[in-house]
Design a protein around this motif. Structure first.
Motif, mmCIF file in Angstrom:
data_model
loop_
_atom_site.group_PDB
_atom_site.id
_atom_site.type_symbol
_atom_site.label_atom_id
_atom_site.label_comp_id
_atom_site.label_asym_id
_atom_site.label_seq_id
_atom_site.Cartn_x
_atom_site.Cartn_y
_atom_site.Cartn_z
ATOM 1 N N UNK A 1 0.812 -1.220 0.000
ATOM 2 C CA UNK A 1 0.000 0.000 0.000
ATOM 3 C C UNK A 1 0.844 1.268 0.000
ATOM 4 N N UNK A 2 1.817 1.346 0.908
ATOM 5 C CA UNK A 2 2.601 2.576 1.020
ATOM 6 C C UNK A 2 3.627 2.694 -0.103
ATOM 7 N N UNK A 3 4.094 1.566 -0.609
ATOM 8 C CA UNK A 3 4.970 1.624 -1.774
ATOM 9 C C UNK A 3 4.235 2.248 -2.955
ATOM 10 N N UNK A 4 2.991 1.861 -3.151
ATOM 11 C CA UNK A 4 2.179 2.453 -4.225
ATOM 12 C C UNK A 4 1.944 3.934 -3.945
ATOM 13 N N UNK A 5 1.585 4.252 -2.704
ATOM 14 C CA UNK A 5 1.260 5.639 -2.359
ATOM 15 C C UNK A 5 2.439 6.572 -2.584
ATOM 16 N N UNK A 6 3.621 6.198 -2.111
ATOM 17 C CA UNK A 6 4.792 7.058 -2.265
ATOM 18 C C UNK A 6 5.275 7.105 -3.712
ATOM 19 N N UNK A 7 5.100 6.013 -4.434
ATOM 20 C CA UNK A 7 5.433 6.030 -5.865
ATOM 21 C C UNK A 7 4.562 7.044 -6.588
ATOM 22 N N UNK A 8 3.276 7.063 -6.275
ATOM 23 C CA UNK A 8 2.359 8.013 -6.918
ATOM 24 C C UNK A 8 2.743 9.465 -6.658
ATOM 25 N N UNK A 9 3.400 9.719 -5.526
ATOM 26 C CA UNK A 9 3.748 11.093 -5.156
ATOM 27 C C UNK A 9 5.141 11.503 -5.632
ATOM 28 N N UNK A 10 5.814 10.611 -6.331
ATOM 29 C CA UNK A 10 7.190 10.887 -6.757
ATOM 30 C C UNK A 10 7.230 11.600 -8.103
ATOM 31 N N UNK A 11 8.251 12.431 -8.250
ATOM 32 C CA UNK A 11 8.500 13.067 -9.548
ATOM 33 C C UNK A 11 9.230 12.124 -10.486
ATOM 34 N N UNK A 12 10.077 11.250 -9.909
ATOM 35 C CA UNK A 12 10.947 10.389 -10.704
ATOM 36 C C UNK A 12 11.373 9.206 -9.849
ATOM 37 N N UNK A 13 11.465 8.041 -10.483
ATOM 38 C CA UNK A 13 11.995 6.846 -9.818
ATOM 39 C C UNK A 13 13.351 6.503 -10.429
ATOM 40 N N UNK A 14 14.357 6.325 -9.584
ATOM 41 C CA UNK A 14 15.664 5.831 -10.011
ATOM 42 C C UNK A 14 15.835 4.459 -9.375
#
Length: 457
Positions: free
Chosen positions: A368-381
């Motif tokens: 759940x929180x992995x999805x939530x924080x991913x949604x709030x990110x500008x970019x994933x490295x």
């Protein structure tokens, strides 16, 4: 990194009726779809992998459900079951089962469902032998065992080099297509026609009508199936509860506000810039860069110390005053990771305002929180792991730290990569330095070109 070993040959063909090549069938003989074969049918789908591979199956599962209006019986593991809790195309008629693995014991469970078709994402000889007693067509990739099985249907995946390089998620869609190619193609054209009508602007009606009757062929299949990604974005995106989303926002808000307050105290007199507001300075909406340094399976990635070096370089660069780094840990690595951060020569010596810009969230082992924080990110490295494929399906831009081979099988939407030439254990200092510098420069280019957006809470 997703478990690539067992699906590496699941590329697809692009023929309107993919050939079914068996010892008793000439190589160019097409599969003949039975009329109305997809009315009230049950499709079994076996897929049993880690986070990235399971996420890669969502597009194929959606197409199976919607193109054939079928009942889906998904034979997977606990992780796939958890992932599919976050999609909304699964209905009450469908079932998602954690069968552990495909074995004689789980075969008894599969048999009870009397599937009309059985999609097998892993064409292992052992699996095909186990499934052979079923009175059910098995649709899988072409391998030695499937070639000689009279129960299997398959596209000639090994015969065309171009299609061996298809991404894993699009290769799975080909297996879905073999249930009924005519119904599948009609459904795909309908989706894309609606998308083009919505976004086509001044396109003439006649042009759209011509598109509606366009055949899906070897030459255009890859392009057509990739066009579905944007058309299906809202349909296959993982959805979380508002409470989880708000928790993630509140957590980031608190850390961003603390950092902005400390910066203000260091640079301006409090009478000029009061800091008692609970709101994040809207003029300084930050870029939230999600860095994932963890991977159990990726062979081509950086050592953890190198990821920390990268974070240190980003945070000490004066150009990055409005940039935050987000890292999610999980229970088995959290304490060790915190210790390494505290002992890192650059990160440990950062002034307090800059330390606040490294945000570490102690995640649990759920999604759940992995999805939530991913949604709030500008970019994933990230290296090629479940996290980067989650970012893909959520529409978040990514920089993938990939081997060149993985850029084909586990392609990201943006196809922005830093190529890692060797396995982690074989990288030398010069190569690590180049990988870090290339990744940071790519990130900076994305910011400067407004290709990624700052976080708005």
């Amino acid at each position: 990194m997703p478990h690539t070993k067992n699906i590496q040959n699941t590329s697809t063909t692009q023929n309107i009726t993919p050939p079914n090549i068996t010892p008793n069938t000439p190589p160019n003989t097409p599969l003949k779809a039975t009329q109305n074969t997809t009315k009230n049918i049950t499709i079994g789908f076996f897929h049993h992998y880690g986070l990235g591979d399971n996420i890669m199956a969502i597009k194929a599962l959606y197409l199976a459900k919607k193109a054939y209006n079928c009942r889906l019986i998904i034979f997977g593991n606990a992780l796939l079951k958890e992932i599919l809790d976050f999609v909304d195309f699964i209905d009450s008629a469908d079932e998602i089962l954690d069968i552990g693995s495909l074995s004689k014991k789980s075969l008894n469970i599969i048999t009870k469902y009397r599937c009309d078709y059985f999609l097998l994402s892993n064409p292992k000889s052992q699996y095909i032998r186990l499934l052979s007693p079923l009175d059910t067509p098995i649709i899988t990739a072409l391998k030695f065992a499937s070639f000689f099985s009279t129960k299997t249907k398959y596209p000639p995946l090994l015969f065309f080099a171009k299609y061996r390089k298809l991404s894993a998620k699009d290769a799975l869609c080909v297996l879905v297509r073999l249930v009924d190619t005519n119904a599948f193609d009609e459904f795909v054209r309908e989706i894309l026609l609606k998308q083009k009508t919505k976004t086509g602007g001044g396109q003439q009606k006649s042009a759209l009508e011509n598109y509606q009757h366009q055949k899906i062929t070897y030459d255009n299949f890859e392009r057509v199936i990739k066009e579905l990604d944007s058309a299906l974005y809202n349909e296959i995106k993982l959805k979380i509860s508002p409470d989880i989303e708000q928790h993630a926002k509140d957590f980031l808000h608190k850390h961003i506000k603390n950092a902005q307050t400390l910066e203000s105290k260091n640079t301006l007199d409090s009478t000029q810039n009061p800091t008692n507001s609970d709101n994040v300075d809207s003029a300084k909406n930050p870029f939230m860069i999600f860095v994932n340094p963890f991977s159990n399976a990726a062979t081509h990635t950086l050592p953890l110390s190198a990821f920390l070096d990268m974070v240190g370089q980003i945070l000490t660069n004066p150009k990055n005053q409005n940039l935050f780094i987000l890292i999610l840990t999980f229970p088995s690595v959290h304490n060790d990771f915190i210790a390494q951060v505290e002992n890192h020569p650059v990160l440990s010596s950062l002034p307090n305002p800059k330390k606040q810009k490294l945000i570490i969230y102690p995640n649990d082992n759920t999604l759940s929180f992995l999805i939530a924080f991913t949604n709030l990110s500008s970019l994933m490295i990230s290296p090629s792991t479940g996290s980067i494929h989650l970012a893909y399906i959520q529409g978040i831009k990514t920089i993938g730290l990939y081997s060149r081979k993985d850029t084909h099988r586990w392609a990201t939407k943006d196809k922005i990569y830093t190529i890692i030439p060797r396995k982690k254990s074989s990288l030398n200092h010069k190569q690590i330095t180049k990988i870090i510098n290339t990744t940071i420069q790519t990130m900076q280019n994305l910011i400067d070109s407004s290709a990624i957006k700052p976080l708005t809470l």
